[in-house]
Write a protein that holds these residues in place. Structure first.
Motif, PDB file in Angstrom:
ATOM      1  N   MET A   1       4.247   2.596  14.614  1.00 41.70           N
ATOM      2  CA  MET A   1       3.942   2.500  13.205  1.00 41.70           C
ATOM      3  C   MET A   1       2.941   1.369  12.981  1.00 41.70           C
ATOM      4  SD  MET A   1       6.738   2.490  10.266  1.00 41.70           S
ATOM      5  CE  MET A   1       6.527   1.703   8.740  1.00 41.70           C
ATOM      6  N   THR A   2       1.915   1.611  12.190  1.00 43.30           N
ATOM      7  CA  THR A   2       0.906   0.592  11.943  1.00 43.30           C
ATOM      8  C   THR A   2       1.393  -0.404  10.909  1.00 43.30           C
ATOM      9  OG1 THR A   2      -0.123   2.100  10.375  1.00 43.30           O
ATOM     10  CG2 THR A   2      -1.120   1.954  12.564  1.00 43.30           C
ATOM     11  N   PHE A   3       0.888  -1.611  11.031  1.00 46.53           N
ATOM     12  CA  PHE A   3       1.252  -2.701  10.141  1.00 46.53           C
ATOM     13  C   PHE A   3       0.576  -2.513   8.786  1.00 46.53           C
ATOM     14  CE2 PHE A   3       0.320  -7.013   8.511  1.00 46.53           C
ATOM     15  CZ  PHE A   3       1.621  -7.398   8.254  1.00 46.53           C
ATOM     16  N   ASP A   4       1.341  -2.623   7.709  1.00 44.71           N
ATOM     17  CA  ASP A   4       0.834  -2.500   6.346  1.00 44.71           C
ATOM     18  C   ASP A   4       0.870  -3.882   5.701  1.00 44.71           C
ATOM     19  OD1 ASP A   4       0.324  -2.006   3.652  1.00 44.71           O
ATOM     20  OD2 ASP A   4       1.627  -0.255   3.552  1.00 44.71           O
ATOM     21  N   ALA A   5      -0.267  -4.550   5.704  1.00 43.37           N
ATOM     22  CA  ALA A   5      -0.349  -5.917   5.201  1.00 43.37           C
ATOM     23  C   ALA A   5       0.015  -6.004   3.722  1.00 43.37           C
ATOM     24  CB  ALA A   5      -1.751  -6.481   5.437  1.00 43.37           C
ATOM     25  N   LEU A   6      -0.464  -5.071   2.916  1.00 42.32           N
ATOM     26  CA  LEU A   6      -0.163  -5.118   1.484  1.00 42.32           C
ATOM     27  C   LEU A   6       1.336  -4.970   1.232  1.00 42.32           C
ATOM     28  CD1 LEU A   6      -3.112  -3.093  -0.091  1.00 42.32           C
ATOM     29  CD2 LEU A   6      -2.785  -5.580  -0.028  1.00 42.32           C
ATOM     30  N   HIS A   7       1.973  -4.087   1.960  1.00 42.05           N
ATOM     31  CA  HIS A   7       3.417  -3.914   1.804  1.00 42.05           C
ATOM     32  C   HIS A   7       4.154  -5.204   2.178  1.00 42.05           C
ATOM     33  CE1 HIS A   7       7.330  -2.018   1.757  1.00 42.05           C
ATOM     34  NE2 HIS A   7       7.546  -2.514   2.964  1.00 42.05           N
ATOM     35  N   ALA A   8       3.759  -5.807   3.278  1.00 42.88           N
ATOM     36  CA  ALA A   8       4.401  -7.046   3.731  1.00 42.88           C
ATOM     37  C   ALA A   8       4.192  -8.170   2.721  1.00 42.88           C
ATOM     38  CB  ALA A   8       3.859  -7.447   5.098  1.00 42.88           C
ATOM     39  N   LEU A   9       3.004  -8.243   2.146  1.00 44.19           N
ATOM     40  CA  LEU A   9       2.734  -9.268   1.135  1.00 44.19           C
ATOM     41  C   LEU A   9       3.555  -9.008  -0.131  1.00 44.19           C
ATOM     42  CD1 LEU A   9      -1.108  -9.579   1.640  1.00 44.19           C
ATOM     43  CD2 LEU A   9       0.610 -11.337   2.163  1.00 44.19           C
ATOM     44  N   ARG A  10       3.648  -7.754  -0.558  1.00 48.12           N
ATOM     45  CA  ARG A  10       4.473  -7.407  -1.727  1.00 48.12           C
ATOM     46  C   ARG A  10       5.932  -7.799  -1.486  1.00 48.12           C
ATOM     47  NH1 ARG A  10       1.609  -2.478  -1.408  1.00 48.12           N
ATOM     48  NH2 ARG A  10      -0.001  -2.412  -2.992  1.00 48.12           N
ATOM     49  N   GLU A  11       6.439  -7.462  -0.315  1.00 39.82           N
ATOM     50  CA  GLU A  11       7.829  -7.762   0.023  1.00 39.82           C
ATOM     51  C   GLU A  11       8.109  -9.265  -0.037  1.00 39.82           C
ATOM     52  OE1 GLU A  11      10.582  -5.658   0.977  1.00 39.82           O
ATOM     53  OE2 GLU A  11       9.273  -4.241  -0.071  1.00 39.82           O
ATOM     54  N   ALA A  12       7.097 -10.067   0.251  1.00 40.51           N
ATOM     55  CA  ALA A  12       7.253 -11.525   0.235  1.00 40.51           C
ATOM     56  C   ALA A  12       7.032 -12.109  -1.159  1.00 40.51           C
ATOM     57  CB  ALA A  12       6.286 -12.161   1.224  1.00 40.51           C
ATOM     58  N   GLY A  13       6.713 -11.261  -2.122  1.00 43.35           N
ATOM     59  CA  GLY A  13       6.561 -11.745  -3.492  1.00 43.35           C
ATOM     60  C   GLY A  13       5.151 -12.088  -3.917  1.00 43.35           C
ATOM     61  N   HIS A  14       4.174 -11.753  -3.116  1.00 43.91           N
ATOM     62  CA  HIS A  14       2.784 -11.983  -3.510  1.00 43.91           C
ATOM     63  C   HIS A  14       2.382 -10.919  -4.536  1.00 43.91           C
ATOM     64  CE1 HIS A  14       1.889 -14.935  -0.347  1.00 43.91           C
ATOM     65  NE2 HIS A  14       2.650 -14.187   0.429  1.00 43.91           N
ATOM     66  N   PRO A  15       1.745 -11.310  -5.630  1.00 41.79           N
ATOM     67  CA  PRO A  15       1.370 -10.342  -6.684  1.00 41.79           C
ATOM     68  C   PRO A  15       0.086  -9.579  -6.352  1.00 41.79           C
ATOM     69  CG  PRO A  15       0.732 -12.542  -7.347  1.00 41.79           C
ATOM     70  CD  PRO A  15       1.442 -12.679  -6.014  1.00 41.79           C
TER      71      PRO A  15
END
Length: 60
Positions: A1-15
């Motif tokens: 599975m490829t890494f989804d940077a936007l998803h990871a940032l969203r999960e960490a609370g970045h807007p």
């Protein structure tokens, strides 16, 4: 599975969804290590902010 940077940032609370399309495009190209660094910095800043932060009040 490829890494989804936007998803990871969203999960960490970045807007990220509040950013311009061009800015999201740049963030989407971040590596997993780069996202980990951003999340680490965010966590450290939040820890140093204390419980209460001031807000700006603009009067017309």
């Amino acid at each position: 599975m490829t890494f989804d940077a936007l998803h990871a940032l969203r999960e960490a609370g970045h807007p990220v969804d509040l950013l311009a399309v061009e800015q999201r495009s740049v963030l989407s190209q971040l590596t997993e290590l780069e996202v980990q660094v951003l999340n680490s910095v965010k966590g450290r800043l939040e820890a140093a902010a204390g419980e209460v932060e001031g807000q700006d009040l603009k009067l017309l």
